[in-house]
Design a protein around this motif. Sequence first.
Motif, mmCIF file in Angstrom:
data_model
loop_
_atom_site.group_PDB
_atom_site.id
_atom_site.type_symbol
_atom_site.label_atom_id
_atom_site.label_comp_id
_atom_site.label_asym_id
_atom_site.label_seq_id
_atom_site.Cartn_x
_atom_site.Cartn_y
_atom_site.Cartn_z
ATOM 1 N N TRP A 1 0.823 -1.210 0.000
ATOM 2 C CA TRP A 1 0.000 0.000 0.000
ATOM 3 C C TRP A 1 0.859 1.263 0.000
ATOM 4 C CZ3 TRP A 1 -0.431 3.770 3.844
ATOM 5 C CH2 TRP A 1 -1.426 4.722 3.629
ATOM 6 N N ILE A 2 1.880 1.297 0.834
ATOM 7 C CA ILE A 2 2.697 2.513 0.926
ATOM 8 C C ILE A 2 3.436 2.789 -0.379
ATOM 9 C CG2 ILE A 2 4.821 1.538 1.901
ATOM 10 C CD1 ILE A 2 3.176 4.825 2.987
ATOM 11 N N GLU A 3 3.808 1.724 -1.091
ATOM 12 C CA GLU A 3 4.468 1.888 -2.378
ATOM 13 C C GLU A 3 3.523 2.481 -3.414
ATOM 14 O OE1 GLU A 3 7.654 1.522 -3.301
ATOM 15 O OE2 GLU A 3 8.131 1.130 -1.190
ATOM 16 N N GLU A 4 2.249 2.261 -3.255
ATOM 17 C CA GLU A 4 1.254 2.779 -4.194
ATOM 18 C C GLU A 4 0.955 4.268 -3.972
ATOM 19 O OE1 GLU A 4 -1.144 -1.466 -4.396
ATOM 20 O OE2 GLU A 4 -2.073 0.265 -3.410
ATOM 21 N N GLN A 5 1.336 4.774 -2.819
ATOM 22 C CA GLN A 5 1.036 6.181 -2.498
ATOM 23 C C GLN A 5 2.001 7.101 -3.219
ATOM 24 O OE1 GLN A 5 -1.874 6.382 -0.702
ATOM 25 N NE2 GLN A 5 -1.600 4.195 -1.049
ATOM 26 N N GLU A 6 1.491 8.205 -3.699
ATOM 27 C CA GLU A 6 2.350 9.164 -4.426
ATOM 28 C C GLU A 6 2.744 10.329 -3.572
ATOM 29 O OE1 GLU A 6 0.599 10.251 -8.125
ATOM 30 O OE2 GLU A 6 0.315 8.192 -8.684
#
Length: 87
Positions: free
Chosen positions: A82-87
């Motif tokens: 999830w954190i990797e998907e955040q911009e």
Amino acid sequence: MIEVKVDESEVRKIYLKKLDEHIKKMDKEFLFWNSKDLMKQTRLSWNTIQKEFFYDPRFPKRKVGNKWLFPAKKTKEFLLEWIEEQE
């Protein structure tokens, strides 16, 4: 007179090894997190958790009685994704 010499790189290696062992031990101790554990691990408030990912169908959760439980290993994996998907 006694003189002691310390190899700082060796001390660092020993420290990091012991730290890694401790973290692995802690990971094995908890099978489930509760909502307080989740807030502590993510450093997010309950409102933010609900707003950002709680209702994501991929987020692993089970309600047992009145309490939400989160499988620790799967929850960690989800949060890292999830954190990797955040911009």
